[in-house]
Design an enzyme around this catalytic site. Structure first.
Site, PDB file in Angstrom:
ATOM      1  N   SER A  60       0.808  -1.208   0.000  1.00 42.75           N
ATOM      2  CA  SER A  60       0.000   0.000   0.000  1.00 42.75           C
ATOM      3  C   SER A  60       0.847   1.268   0.000  1.00 42.75           C
ATOM      4  O   SER A  60       1.639   1.496  -0.904  1.00 42.75           O
ATOM      5  CB  SER A  60      -0.956  -0.037   1.191  1.00 42.75           C
ATOM      6  N   ASP A 198      -2.062   6.393  -3.794  1.00 41.04           N
ATOM      7  CA  ASP A 198      -0.983   5.772  -3.028  1.00 41.04           C
ATOM      8  C   ASP A 198      -0.422   4.604  -3.830  1.00 41.04           C
ATOM      9  O   ASP A 198      -0.790   4.399  -4.990  1.00 41.04           O
ATOM     10  CB  ASP A 198      -1.459   5.347  -1.638  1.00 41.04           C
ATOM     11  N   ASP A 200      -0.680   1.327  -3.980  1.00 47.05           N
ATOM     12  CA  ASP A 200      -1.528   0.318  -4.623  1.00 47.05           C
ATOM     13  C   ASP A 200      -2.816   0.931  -5.158  1.00 47.05           C
ATOM     14  O   ASP A 200      -3.701   0.222  -5.634  1.00 47.05           O
ATOM     15  CB  ASP A 200      -1.836  -0.838  -3.671  1.00 47.05           C
ATOM     16  N   ASP A 202      -5.473   2.366  -3.886  1.00 46.03           N
ATOM     17  CA  ASP A 202      -6.807   2.242  -3.288  1.00 46.03           C
ATOM     18  C   ASP A 202      -7.127   3.467  -2.429  1.00 46.03           C
ATOM     19  O   ASP A 202      -8.124   3.496  -1.720  1.00 46.03           O
ATOM     20  CB  ASP A 202      -6.950   0.953  -2.487  1.00 46.03           C
TER      21      ASP A 202
END
Length: 288
Positions: A60, A198, A200, A202
């Site tokens: 993430s 960010d 990843d 999400d």
């Protein structure tokens, strides 16, 4: 699917033998945002037959040295109980591969990127962003390919920064946790709006034409005014949601439900009460 960390391919190849040994096929959708996992699983006409589980390799918003694994079913992220069960299996298992678990067969799925991009594009009228100057900060992460495709197809006059991943520069002074470069670039090109993802992808943080940061709470407050949600009486936030958001929603007759922190907890509340809209200040947003 994965983000752009240098360790992603190694983890993918390490997972492969175990997956293959169970008679399962590993299909690599490539570098895609985490939300693509749920979409690709939930749309049978767009995924390989029999697909039941999606694995996202990402840490993430963390720096490149970290990495992790997220597991999805068609219902969303796996439960806390399932996570604990898997963790216990891992902690109590041998670290030595059984004989024969040495090779990995991976089937590449290059079409996944365009399938996901087209799904997003089709939510909007043609040339929806025509004559709009937009800046994207892709955090050198999972959105670096697909996000520009979507915004360009919608007609935006696009400037993209931090879209040259090298395996180590993901989230490095960029993206949703560091929007300063986004604001600087927006001023240079006199942009109408900017968006920072960010690692990843999400999370999203937006910036308006005045250079003001709009976080997940702000975006929720804007979305609830859209015609799509005119009949909604509830929105899901978290314990971290700003009290100003709550007061703003109350003026419109909308009640804020506060879930525990975490997008999975927001998703559970949406499912429980059949609510369409929820999110977190950090930029996790879920539109059912």
């Amino acid at each position: 699917l994965s983000d752009t960390r240098e360790s992603c391919q190694r983890i993918k190849l390490s997972l492969g033998p175990g997956i293959n040994s169970c008679g399962l096929t590993l299909i690599d959708a490539g570098i895609l945002p985490t939300p693509a996992a749920k979409f690709l699983l939930s749309n049978p006409e767009n995924n390989p037959p029999g697909s039941e589980i999606a694995i996202v390799i990402s840490a993430s918003h963390n720096q490149y040295q970290d990495n992790g694994i997220k597991l999805f079913t068609k219902l969303g992220k796996i439960s806390d109980d399932d996570e604990s069960f898997i963790s216990n299996l891992w902690n109590n298992s041998s670290t030595t591969f059984p004989p024969g678990l040495k090779t990995t067969t991976i089937n590449n799925w290059p079409e996944a990127q365009n399938i996901y991009a087209n799904y997003l594009i089709n939510h909007f009228p043609q040339n929806f962003l025509k004559n709009k100057k937009i800046v994207l900060d892709c955090a050198n992460g999972a959105a670096y390919k697909v996000a520009p495709i979507v915004f360009e197809k919608l007609g935006a006059n696009l400037t993209v920064i931090n879209n040259s991943p090298n395996g180590k520069n993901i989230n490095n002074s960029c993206g949703s946790t560091n929007p300063e470069n986004l604001i600087k670039t927006m001023k240079e090109v006199d942009a109408d709006a900017g968006f920072a993802f960010d690692g990843d992808s999400d999370r999203v943080i937006s910036v308006n034409h005045k250079g003001e940061i709009k976080d997940g709470d702000d975006i929720l407050a804007m979305l609830i005014k859209d015609q799509e949600f005119k009949n909604e009486s509830k929105v899901v936030g978290t314990l971290m949601s700003n009290s100003g958001l709550e007061r703003s929603l109350q003026k419109s007759g909308v009640f804020l439900i506060r879930a525990d922190v975490g997008d999975k907890n927001v998703a559970n509340e949406l499912e429980r009460d059949n609510i369409l809209l929820g999110g977190e200040p950090c930029g996790h947003l879920i539109i059912k």
